[in-house]
Design an enzyme around this catalytic site. Structure first.
Site, short mmCIF file in Angstrom:
data_model
loop_
_atom_site.label_atom_id
_atom_site.label_comp_id
_atom_site.label_asym_id
_atom_site.label_seq_id
_atom_site.Cartn_x
_atom_site.Cartn_y
_atom_site.Cartn_z
CB THR A 1 -0.85 0.01 1.27
OG1 THR A 1 -0.28 -0.18 2.48
CG2 THR A 1 -2.08 -0.73 1.10
CB ALA B 1 -3.54 -1.27 9.34
CG HIS C 1 -2.82 -15.63 -4.19
ND1 HIS C 1 -2.61 -14.63 -2.66
CD2 HIS C 1 -3.57 -16.72 -3.44
CE1 HIS C 1 -3.40 -15.14 -1.95
NE2 HIS C 1 -4.11 -16.35 -2.61
CB THR D 1 -1.71 -10.20 5.24
OG1 THR D 1 -2.62 -11.38 5.23
CG2 THR D 1 -0.89 -11.12 6.49
CB CYS E 1 -1.35 -18.69 -25.55
SG CYS E 1 -2.94 -18.63 -26.69
CB ILE F 1 -0.32 -10.76 -8.58
CG1 ILE F 1 -1.57 -9.94 -8.22
CG2 ILE F 1 -1.36 -11.85 -7.58
CD1 ILE F 1 -2.70 -10.07 -9.23
CB CYS G 1 0.28 -22.11 -28.57
SG CYS G 1 0.55 -20.64 -28.30
#
Length: 247
Positions: A27, A216, A122, A192, A130, A106, A133
């Protein structure tokens, strides 16, 4: 002894630190979290769909154009830079004191700061492939296209290598996560709420000396922590960096 001194002392004593992090880690790099009042999940989503629905495997298959409309505007932050959390962890890894970073994020900011032992529960927006393929693409490749990104090889849809709602975590990442936690002597949990499962359940495999919880708001794991810090995680990590530099 204040809490920063306590944490700094445990870091110096430890040789196999593991950091388990979530959205709050980034953040202070300008990337919104998910569950706070200003987080992604406080939004109404788009076109009547909730954020959770739009980030599901089912929605991606059914409405790829709407998925990418939401994904591009809410989850991609290509200009974000690492903050003090990422930098301190990279420094500790370089010194041989930190053995792994386990992240629910991520965004790839740990790697951007120089960390190499990063277990991405994650997935990552920086890896894309793709679905027809299997050819792989970078985030820049995805950003270079508008709408649904397509594979130039067979025109298949390119999707991000991230875990969407309704999908399972990678078994190799799970195995390495459990192993790293089982060998750690200090566990630092940061940014988290520990409400996302199965990711949050992995911390039960830690058997080391101390657990530090930096968030927090309160979590269900608070009663198991040896030290709880509620101040902004980036500010705390920067204080620790400055104390280490001044030794």
């Amino acid at each position: 002894m204040d809490k920063v001194d306590q944490l700094a002392g445990w870091i110096e004593q430890s040789q196999r630190i593991v950091f388990f992090g979530g959205a709050g880690t980034s953040t202070e790099s300008g990337i919104p979290d998910f569950r706070s009042a200003q987080g992604l999940y406080s939004e109404s989503g788009q076109r009547g769909y909730s954020p959770e629905e739009m980030l599901s495997h089912r929605f991606f298959q059914r409405e790829p154009e709407l998925f990418y409309e939401f994904y591009r505007t809410r989850l991609l932050h290509p200009d974000a830079q690492p903050n003090s959390v990422h930098h301190l962890l990279a420094e500790l890894e370089h010194e041989g004191k930190l053995s792994a970073i386990i992240t629910q994020n991520i965004d790839g900011l740990h790697q951007k700061a120089g960390s190499r032992h990063v277990l991405e529960l994650h997935g990552s927006v920086h890896r894309n492939y793709c679905i027809s393929c299997g050819h792989t693409y970078s985030l820049d490749d995805v950003l270079a296209q508008e709408g649904i990104p397509r594979c130039p090889v067979d025109h298949g849809i390119i999707r991000p290598d991230v875990v969407l709602y309704g999908e399972s975590l990678d078994s190799d990442v799970i195995g390495n996560t459990v192993a790293a936690l089982g060998e750690a002597d200090l566990l630092i949990i940061g940014g988290t709420s520990l409400t996302v499962y199965p990711a949050a359940s992995f911390i039960q495999y830690f058997r080391g000396n101390y657990t530090v919880l930096m968030n927090a708001s309160a979590t269900a794991h608070d009663r198991h922590a040896d030290l709880i810090i509620t101040e902004p995680i980036g500010q705390i990590m920067e204080q620790i960096r400055q104390r280490r530099y001044s030794r």
